[in-house]
Structures are given as structure tokens and as C-alpha cells.
Design a protein around this motif. Sequence first.
Motif, short mmCIF file in Angstrom:
data_model
loop_
_atom_site.label_atom_id
_atom_site.label_comp_id
_atom_site.label_asym_id
_atom_site.label_seq_id
_atom_site.Cartn_x
_atom_site.Cartn_y
_atom_site.Cartn_z
N VAL A 117 1.08 -1.19 -0.11
CA VAL A 117 0.01 0.06 0.03
C VAL A 117 0.74 1.34 0.02
CG1 VAL A 117 -1.73 1.23 1.24
CG2 VAL A 117 -1.95 -1.34 1.21
N ARG A 118 0.83 2.12 -1.05
CA ARG A 118 1.75 3.07 -1.28
C ARG A 118 0.94 4.37 -1.16
NH1 ARG A 118 4.50 0.87 -6.95
NH2 ARG A 118 4.41 -1.32 -6.39
N PRO A 119 1.57 5.39 -0.78
CA PRO A 119 0.96 6.88 -1.03
C PRO A 119 0.91 7.49 -2.71
CG PRO A 119 3.18 7.14 -0.13
CD PRO A 119 3.09 5.68 -0.35
N ARG A 120 -0.33 7.81 -2.93
CA ARG A 120 -0.53 8.49 -3.94
C ARG A 120 -0.85 9.89 -3.65
NH1 ARG A 120 -3.90 6.24 -9.16
NH2 ARG A 120 -2.41 7.26 -11.00
N ARG A 121 -0.31 10.87 -4.23
CA ARG A 121 -0.61 12.31 -3.93
C ARG A 121 -1.65 12.91 -4.81
NH1 ARG A 121 0.51 16.01 0.07
NH2 ARG A 121 0.73 18.35 -0.95
N GLY A 122 -2.56 13.88 -4.20
CA GLY A 122 -3.42 14.42 -4.85
C GLY A 122 -3.66 16.00 -4.21
N GLU A 123 -4.06 16.92 -5.24
CA GLU A 123 -4.27 18.39 -4.95
C GLU A 123 -5.71 18.95 -5.25
OE1 GLU A 123 0.28 18.14 -4.73
OE2 GLU A 123 -1.29 17.39 -6.19
N VAL A 124 -6.04 19.79 -4.59
CA VAL A 124 -7.37 20.35 -4.67
C VAL A 124 -7.08 21.87 -4.66
CG1 VAL A 124 -9.59 20.26 -4.21
CG2 VAL A 124 -8.78 18.27 -3.94
N LEU A 125 -7.92 22.72 -5.49
CA LEU A 125 -8.09 24.20 -5.23
C LEU A 125 -9.38 24.43 -4.70
CD1 LEU A 125 -6.52 25.24 -8.63
CD2 LEU A 125 -5.48 25.66 -6.62
N VAL A 126 -9.34 25.35 -4.02
CA VAL A 126 -10.63 26.02 -3.43
C VAL A 126 -10.87 27.48 -3.78
CG1 VAL A 126 -11.99 26.10 -1.18
CG2 VAL A 126 -10.13 24.21 -1.46
N THR A 127 -12.00 27.79 -4.04
CA THR A 127 -12.11 28.95 -4.52
C THR A 127 -12.88 29.88 -3.34
OG1 THR A 127 -14.73 28.99 -5.33
CG2 THR A 127 -13.03 28.38 -6.93
N THR A 128 -12.99 31.34 -3.41
CA THR A 128 -13.74 32.02 -2.28
C THR A 128 -15.10 31.58 -2.37
OG1 THR A 128 -13.73 33.96 -3.75
CG2 THR A 128 -11.93 33.69 -1.98
N PRO A 129 -16.01 31.92 -1.54
CA PRO A 129 -17.46 31.46 -1.82
C PRO A 129 -17.95 32.23 -2.92
CG PRO A 129 -17.04 31.90 0.62
CD PRO A 129 -15.76 32.28 -0.30
N LEU A 130 -18.80 31.40 -3.72
CA LEU A 130 -19.27 32.11 -4.79
C LEU A 130 -20.97 31.94 -4.88
CD1 LEU A 130 -17.00 30.42 -7.61
CD2 LEU A 130 -17.06 32.87 -6.84
N PRO A 131 -21.76 32.83 -5.86
CA PRO A 131 -23.03 32.71 -5.95
C PRO A 131 -23.23 31.23 -6.42
CG PRO A 131 -22.45 34.60 -6.89
CD PRO A 131 -21.16 34.14 -6.43
N PRO A 132 -24.56 30.60 -6.46
CA PRO A 132 -24.81 29.23 -6.85
C PRO A 132 -24.08 29.12 -8.55
CG PRO A 132 -26.55 29.90 -5.58
CD PRO A 132 -25.55 31.31 -5.77
N THR A 133 -23.24 28.10 -8.66
CA THR A 133 -22.65 28.14 -9.80
C THR A 133 -22.44 26.56 -10.38
OG1 THR A 133 -20.96 29.91 -9.34
CG2 THR A 133 -20.23 28.34 -11.21
N VAL A 134 -22.15 25.65 -9.48
CA VAL A 134 -22.15 24.06 -9.75
C VAL A 134 -22.84 23.55 -8.93
CG1 VAL A 134 -20.43 22.41 -9.86
CG2 VAL A 134 -19.52 24.59 -10.12
N PHE A 135 -23.86 22.59 -9.53
CA PHE A 135 -25.08 22.00 -8.83
C PHE A 135 -24.97 20.58 -8.42
CE2 PHE A 135 -26.25 26.13 -10.78
CZ PHE A 135 -26.95 26.86 -9.73
N HIS A 136 -23.95 20.16 -9.24
CA HIS A 136 -23.73 18.58 -9.02
C HIS A 136 -22.25 18.44 -8.93
CE1 HIS A 136 -27.62 19.09 -11.36
NE2 HIS A 136 -27.87 17.47 -10.84
N LYS A 137 -21.88 17.12 -8.72
CA LYS A 137 -20.32 16.74 -9.05
C LYS A 137 -20.13 16.72 -10.26
CE LYS A 137 -16.55 13.65 -8.17
NZ LYS A 137 -15.69 14.49 -7.46
#
Length: 388
Positions: free
Chosen positions: A217-237
Amino acid sequence: MRVVVVGAGIVGAACARELARSGLAVTVLDRGGPAAATTAHGEGNILVSDKGPGAELELAQLSRRLWPEILDDLPNRESVEWDPKGGIVVATTGDGARALEKFAEGQRAAGVIAEPMDERALAAAEPHLTRDVAAAVHYPDDAQVQPSGAATALLADALRHSAELRTGCELLGARVEGGRLTGVRTSGGVLPADLVVNAAGPWSGETATRLGAPVDVRPRRGEVLVTTPLPPTVFHKVYDADYVGAVGSGAQDLQTSAVVESTRAGTVLLGSARRRVGFDDRIRPHVLAEIARKALRLYPGLTGAQVMRAYGGFRPYVPDHLPVIGPDPRLPGLWHASGHEGAGIGLSVGTALLLRELVTGSAPSLDPEPFRADRPAVLGADASEGAA
């Protein structure tokens, strides 16, 4: 029966809950704090959309059925932030569309609800999404939780059923008597145990090595960006169909795909990246730039959005992309619940149920054979790399 669960992330918390509710004497051990490592650096996804027919999909389907039932039984369910918002997978090329349609067809044959969307339905569901889409599939069963909140809620329920939690306590090695694991040596002393569950996530390889039974079992790296709060823009994944290929790839170099979703706080999460770099926790600007570039292809209107932070974490990767769940035949008393890579949040409760069924001798909810700890991918010649 005395049980030590190594790891207080969401998988360890879910396992502790199931075992404690079965009347076992459970102690959860973590060198840090609850949900402080991999769990805290996830997006909280509970997905069936990214898994093709097979054992992992069956585990995902079991987990998806269990989550609402478990939530109904949690006294602090509000902290979980359960959001059954569904997912939409899009393809932006003709080849991608054909691959997506074939993938969805196979999923439907396995019982997944995968609904093709025409241009009008897609525009109604995601008005800010690019119109440059060749195909789209809606997965109403995809959901999201707040990962740290979900893990702590599960752990709190375990504690409510008499489990104990020891934080800041590092596992150092095994106590073995008569060829059987009878306890663990820790920085806080020896803990006797009839059963030890290795739920240490990306550190499961190192943990297993310290216990004398290495697993790959090995590590696999992942990154995510987070915006500031926005008006409703994305409603699903919403994600590009090439995400499935990135998940299933074993390549060591950088794999990125467009994944965009919102949170209850109004922020938008932009992902995703996968790369094998050991435990190097440095955030690389070129990785973040590639994530942003692909996300903006799906949501051009996010071009002016401000990014308030970026975070990364390690996921527990197994070469054959299947979790490790069950007893280790090399060392009686040692069990594993790890190797979920980026799907640990969603698969945690199904993993915990299956583990509890195997421990107590109950009829398993699904076939445990594909997840066994002695399969070649787990016990390969390079298993010691899990401790790198």
C-alpha cells in the motif's frame, strides 16, 4: 474480544463503530488526531459513477445503500453535511463520448442508474457548464459529505458504544506469542489485543511492515484548489470522463482531469491530480496550474474566481486498484482495511460492515475474495515500497 484499530481516519472510524456496536472492546490508536491526515484532505465524495463493473463497484453500491441508514442512527448527523446531489460525467470529444457511453452501458448492466442527458437537460442541470459537450451522463446516486465531519461522527458513535480513543500514540511494533499477534507496542506502552486492524491509510504499508507482515500500500498524492465563496454556480459533482482513466491508471507521473463541485459554504472545489511521489508533501505550482486549466475548460465562467487556498494529501494506493479488507494469513490476529485510494470516504462504511461480518463469522454482504490480503498485488515483490 479486544480489538485495536490503527488509524482514526474515516475508514478506521467506520470499522471501530461497527466492531464496537457488535460488543467488541475497541481501542482506536492514532499518532495524530481523528480525521487529521488523509480524511481531512479529501473532497468527501461518495461515488458510483467512476467505477466499472466489478468488486469495487459492488462495494461502492453497498456503501451507498448504507450511508443513509447510518446517518439516521447518528446523534450528530448534522456535522456530516450529507448532500445527495448526484453527479454528471461529461465528454468533450467524440472519442470521449463513445468511451463514456460504453462505460455507462456496462454500469447500467451492473445496476447503476446512469441516465444519458441531452443538451437541453444538461443546460438546465448545469447552466454555467460549457456547451462544448459531446455526451453527458447523470448519476443520481452520487453524493457528498464533509469528510472530517463524517469521520468524527462515526468515531463519536463508536465511543458512544464504549470504544476508546488514544491520540498522539504511535505504533512501534507487534507483540507476537506462539506465532499470533497478541498486541501492539506503542509510544504509550503495550496494548494487548486479540485482533489488530490496520486502517492507517497511506501509512498502512509502513504499519504492516512494523507489525511484521508487509503489504504493498503506497501513497499517491492529490491536490485540490478551493475558491472563495461564490453565488450558486455548480449544482452537481461534474467531471470530465477522463477522470475514470486517471483513477485507474498506475502511472507514476502526473495524472490530471477536470473535477468541479461546490460545498455548502459556497466554495468551489477544483480537482483533480494524482501522482506517486512518496510522502513528498510539497505543493507544486505546475500541478495546480494544470488542475485550473482543465477545470476552466468545463466552467469558463470561473476564470475570474479567486482561489483562497490549495491543499493536498496522500491516498492509499494498491497496484490493482482494489482495497485490502480482511485477515492476513501470514500473521493470525492481523487484519487490514486499507488501500481505497481516493474512494475511502465513500467506501468506508461498506468496508466496515464487511470487516465486521468477517470478524464475527456472519454471512458477508458481498464476496470478500477480491479484497483478500494475500493476493499477488498486495504481496508483490516490491511490497516493502509501502513503507517508503
